[in-house]
Scaffold this motif. Structure first.
Motif, PDB file in Angstrom:
ATOM      1  N   ALA A  44      17.280   5.134 -83.644  1.00 23.96           N
ATOM      2  CA  ALA A  44      16.416   5.327 -84.736  1.00 23.96           C
ATOM      3  C   ALA A  44      17.355   3.663 -85.811  1.00 23.96           C
ATOM      4  O   ALA A  44      18.189   3.574 -85.448  1.00 23.96           O
ATOM      5  N   THR A  45      16.151   2.974 -86.135  1.00 16.78           N
ATOM      6  CA  THR A  45      15.869   1.663 -86.905  1.00 16.78           C
ATOM      7  C   THR A  45      15.367   1.432 -87.748  1.00 16.78           C
ATOM      8  O   THR A  45      14.572   2.307 -88.436  1.00 16.78           O
ATOM      9  N   ILE A  46      16.269   0.994 -89.278  1.00 12.97           N
ATOM     10  CA  ILE A  46      15.978   0.486 -90.387  1.00 12.97           C
ATOM     11  C   ILE A  46      15.758  -0.548 -90.850  1.00 12.97           C
ATOM     12  O   ILE A  46      17.167  -0.700 -91.076  1.00 12.97           O
ATOM     13  N   THR A  47      15.176  -1.525 -91.266  1.00 10.80           N
ATOM     14  CA  THR A  47      15.018  -2.962 -91.427  1.00 10.80           C
ATOM     15  C   THR A  47      15.782  -2.446 -93.410  1.00 10.80           C
ATOM     16  O   THR A  47      16.025  -1.680 -94.125  1.00 10.80           O
ATOM     17  N   SER A  48      15.509  -4.032 -93.883  1.00  6.38           N
ATOM     18  CA  SER A  48      16.624  -4.286 -94.939  1.00  6.38           C
ATOM     19  C   SER A  48      15.241  -3.562 -95.779  1.00  6.38           C
ATOM     20  O   SER A  48      15.159  -3.896 -97.112  1.00  6.38           O
ATOM     21  N   LEU A  49      13.615  -3.705 -95.579  1.00  7.09           N
ATOM     22  CA  LEU A  49      12.510  -3.086 -96.856  1.00  7.09           C
ATOM     23  C   LEU A  49      12.495  -2.169 -96.445  1.00  7.09           C
ATOM     24  O   LEU A  49      11.250  -1.189 -97.094  1.00  7.09           O
ATOM     25  N   GLY A  50      12.963  -1.390 -95.740  1.00  5.37           N
ATOM     26  CA  GLY A  50      12.357   0.332 -94.714  1.00  5.37           C
ATOM     27  C   GLY A  50      11.856   0.941 -94.174  1.00  5.37           C
ATOM     28  O   GLY A  50      11.678   1.362 -94.180  1.00  5.37           O
ATOM     29  N   ARG A  51      11.489  -0.718 -93.114  1.00  4.32           N
ATOM     30  CA  ARG A  51      10.710   0.130 -92.407  1.00  4.32           C
ATOM     31  C   ARG A  51      11.257   0.739 -91.120  1.00  4.32           C
ATOM     32  O   ARG A  51      12.736   0.244 -90.877  1.00  4.32           O
ATOM     33  N   THR A  52      11.484   1.382 -89.942  1.00  3.84           N
ATOM     34  CA  THR A  52      12.035   2.510 -89.650  1.00  3.84           C
ATOM     35  C   THR A  52      10.575   2.243 -88.272  1.00  3.84           C
ATOM     36  O   THR A  52      10.162   2.060 -88.084  1.00  3.84           O
ATOM     37  N   ASN A  53      12.048   2.673 -87.149  1.00  4.14           N
ATOM     38  CA  ASN A  53      11.044   2.609 -86.399  1.00  4.14           C
ATOM     39  C   ASN A  53      12.275   4.145 -85.542  1.00  4.14           C
ATOM     40  O   ASN A  53      13.386   4.435 -85.845  1.00  4.14           O
ATOM     41  N   TYR A  54      11.564   5.565 -84.561  1.00  4.56           N
ATOM     42  CA  TYR A  54      12.643   6.352 -83.932  1.00  4.56           C
ATOM     43  C   TYR A  54      11.748   6.193 -82.133  1.00  4.56           C
ATOM     44  O   TYR A  54      11.018   6.190 -81.717  1.00  4.56           O
ATOM     45  N   ALA A  55      13.304   6.685 -81.793  1.00  6.10           N
ATOM     46  CA  ALA A  55      13.232   7.678 -80.391  1.00  6.10           C
ATOM     47  C   ALA A  55      12.284   8.103 -80.085  1.00  6.10           C
ATOM     48  O   ALA A  55      11.774   8.917 -81.446  1.00  6.10           O
ATOM     49  N   ASP A  56      11.559   8.140 -79.550  1.00  8.55           N
ATOM     50  CA  ASP A  56      10.095   9.395 -79.044  1.00  8.55           C
ATOM     51  C   ASP A  56      11.209  10.939 -78.892  1.00  8.55           C
ATOM     52  O   ASP A  56      10.271  11.732 -79.408  1.00  8.55           O
ATOM     53  N   SER A  57      12.533  10.879 -78.444  1.00  6.55           N
ATOM     54  CA  SER A  57      12.795  11.902 -77.879  1.00  6.55           C
ATOM     55  C   SER A  57      13.058  12.998 -79.734  1.00  6.55           C
ATOM     56  O   SER A  57      13.362  13.506 -79.626  1.00  6.55           O
ATOM     57  N   VAL A  58      13.197  12.044 -80.770  1.00  3.34           N
ATOM     58  CA  VAL A  58      13.845  12.437 -82.482  1.00  3.34           C
ATOM     59  C   VAL A  58      12.557  12.069 -83.266  1.00  3.34           C
ATOM     60  O   VAL A  58      12.791  12.836 -84.699  1.00  3.34           O
ATOM     61  N   LYS A  59      11.536  11.773 -82.617  1.00  6.94           N
ATOM     62  CA  LYS A  59      10.486  11.675 -84.130  1.00  6.94           C
ATOM     63  C   LYS A  59       9.675  13.203 -84.365  1.00  6.94           C
ATOM     64  O   LYS A  59      10.061  13.782 -84.133  1.00  6.94           O
ATOM     65  N   GLY A  60      10.283  13.220 -86.348  1.00  6.30           N
ATOM     66  CA  GLY A  60       9.823  14.935 -86.353  1.00  6.30           C
ATOM     67  C   GLY A  60      10.453  14.808 -86.524  1.00  6.30           C
ATOM     68  O   GLY A  60      10.211  16.077 -87.407  1.00  6.30           O
ATOM     69  N   ARG A  61      11.997  14.893 -86.742  1.00  6.03           N
ATOM     70  CA  ARG A  61      13.158  15.338 -85.975  1.00  6.03           C
ATOM     71  C   ARG A  61      14.140  14.646 -87.284  1.00  6.03           C
ATOM     72  O   ARG A  61      14.714  15.700 -87.841  1.00  6.03           O
ATOM     73  N   PHE A  62      14.041  13.856 -86.859  1.00  3.55           N
ATOM     74  CA  PHE A  62      14.969  12.854 -87.228  1.00  3.55           C
ATOM     75  C   PHE A  62      14.489  12.426 -88.884  1.00  3.55           C
ATOM     76  O   PHE A  62      13.859  11.760 -88.124  1.00  3.55           O
ATOM     77  N   THR A  63      15.398  11.587 -89.801  1.00  6.19           N
ATOM     78  CA  THR A  63      14.713  10.425 -90.827  1.00  6.19           C
ATOM     79  C   THR A  63      15.868   9.817 -91.216  1.00  6.19           C
ATOM     80  O   THR A  63      16.870   9.822 -91.554  1.00  6.19           O
ATOM     81  N   ILE A  64      15.856   8.619 -90.573  1.00  8.23           N
ATOM     82  CA  ILE A  64      17.001   7.019 -91.008  1.00  8.23           C
ATOM     83  C   ILE A  64      16.101   6.678 -92.666  1.00  8.23           C
ATOM     84  O   ILE A  64      15.312   6.683 -92.671  1.00  8.23           O
ATOM     85  N   SER A  65      17.403   6.790 -93.168  1.00  7.97           N
ATOM     86  CA  SER A  65      17.626   5.846 -94.469  1.00  7.97           C
ATOM     87  C   SER A  65      18.557   5.034 -94.947  1.00  7.97           C
ATOM     88  O   SER A  65      19.758   4.911 -94.453  1.00  7.97           O
ATOM     89  N   ARG A  66      18.567   4.053 -96.017  1.00  7.98           N
ATOM     90  CA  ARG A  66      19.488   3.624 -96.734  1.00  7.98           C
ATOM     91  C   ARG A  66      19.390   3.142 -98.051  1.00  7.98           C
ATOM     92  O   ARG A  66      18.847   2.993 -98.264  1.00  7.98           O
ATOM     93  N   ASP A  67      20.732   3.002 -98.135  1.00  5.77           N
ATOM     94  CA  ASP A  67      20.811   3.158 -99.363  1.00  5.77           C
ATOM     95  C   ASP A  67      21.676   1.284-100.031  1.00  5.77           C
ATOM     96  O   ASP A  67      22.771   0.517 -99.123  1.00  5.77           O
ATOM     97  N   ASN A  68      20.935   0.293-100.087  1.00 10.13           N
ATOM     98  CA  ASN A  68      20.754  -1.235-100.029  1.00 10.13           C
ATOM     99  C   ASN A  68      21.933  -1.796-100.598  1.00 10.13           C
ATOM    100  O   ASN A  68      22.696  -2.156-100.648  1.00 10.13           O
ATOM    101  N   ALA A  69      21.512  -0.627-102.541  1.00 13.74           N
ATOM    102  CA  ALA A  69      22.960  -1.171-103.469  1.00 13.74           C
ATOM    103  C   ALA A  69      24.378  -0.517-102.714  1.00 13.74           C
ATOM    104  O   ALA A  69      25.449  -1.100-103.000  1.00 13.74           O
ATOM    105  N   LYS A  70      24.391   0.534-101.837  1.00  7.61           N
ATOM    106  CA  LYS A  70      25.850   0.454-101.664  1.00  7.61           C
ATOM    107  C   LYS A  70      26.252   0.750 -99.563  1.00  7.61           C
ATOM    108  O   LYS A  70      26.800   1.064 -99.566  1.00  7.61           O
ATOM    109  N   ASN A  71      25.179  -0.376 -99.564  1.00  5.92           N
ATOM    110  CA  ASN A  71      25.408  -0.918 -97.793  1.00  5.92           C
ATOM    111  C   ASN A  71      25.465   0.095 -96.989  1.00  5.92           C
ATOM    112  O   ASN A  71      26.373   0.386 -96.207  1.00  5.92           O
ATOM    113  N   THR A  72      24.450   1.513 -96.621  1.00  7.83           N
ATOM    114  CA  THR A  72      25.035   2.938 -96.437  1.00  7.83           C
ATOM    115  C   THR A  72      23.822   3.456 -95.943  1.00  7.83           C
ATOM    116  O   THR A  72      22.587   3.092 -96.271  1.00  7.83           O
ATOM    117  N   VAL A  73      23.819   3.600 -94.354  1.00  5.63           N
ATOM    118  CA  VAL A  73      22.832   4.228 -93.754  1.00  5.63           C
ATOM    119  C   VAL A  73      22.759   5.673 -93.104  1.00  5.63           C
ATOM    120  O   VAL A  73      23.949   6.245 -93.663  1.00  5.63           O
TER     121      VAL A  73
END
Length: 120
Positions: free
Chosen positions: A48-77
């Motif tokens: 999975a990927t996530i841009t600095s604006l929060g746009r996400t993309n997932y591999a087909d094998s994990v769609k609907g099961r995995f969620t990527i997120s980030r906290d820009n203030a903490k530099n954490t994904v």
């Protein structure tokens, strides 16, 4: 710049785990952040990927099961993994496109990897 991943472990099929990865160091900005995984003997694959604006993309094998997120203030994904399957067993690596104060160029950085094992 260092990336440190946390949260791997052993879980039964159908269970959940949450991975986190924190970047530290001379960071001006982080562009895309991502999670990859690798099984021994196989190529590392994008989860999975996530841009600095929060746009996400997932591999087909994990769609609907995995969620990527980030906290820009903490530099954490983060990677929330639900409904885990034995085939999700792998070493998970975080990745970040980091722009440093040194030269303001974007450089890919990798975390150390964290083992996720899903038992059937």
């Amino acid at each position: 710049v260092q990336l440190q991943a946390f949260g791997g472990g052993l879980v039964q099929a159908g269970g959940s785990l949450r991975l986190s990865c924190a970047a530290s160091g001379n960071i001006f900005r982080i562009n895309v952040m991502a999670w990859y995984r690798q099984i021994p003997g196989k190529q590392r694959e994008l989860v999975a990927t996530i841009t600095s604006l929060g746009r996400t993309n997932y591999a087909d094998s994990v769609k609907g099961r995995f969620t990527i997120s980030r906290d820009n203030a903490k530099n954490t994904v983060y990677l929330q993994m639900n409904s885990l399957k034995p085939e999700d067993t792998a070493v998970y690596y975080c990745n970040a496109e980091v722009v440093t104060y040194s030269d303001y160029s974007s450089v890919p950085k990798w975390g150390q990897g964290t083992q996720v094992t899903v038992s059937s």
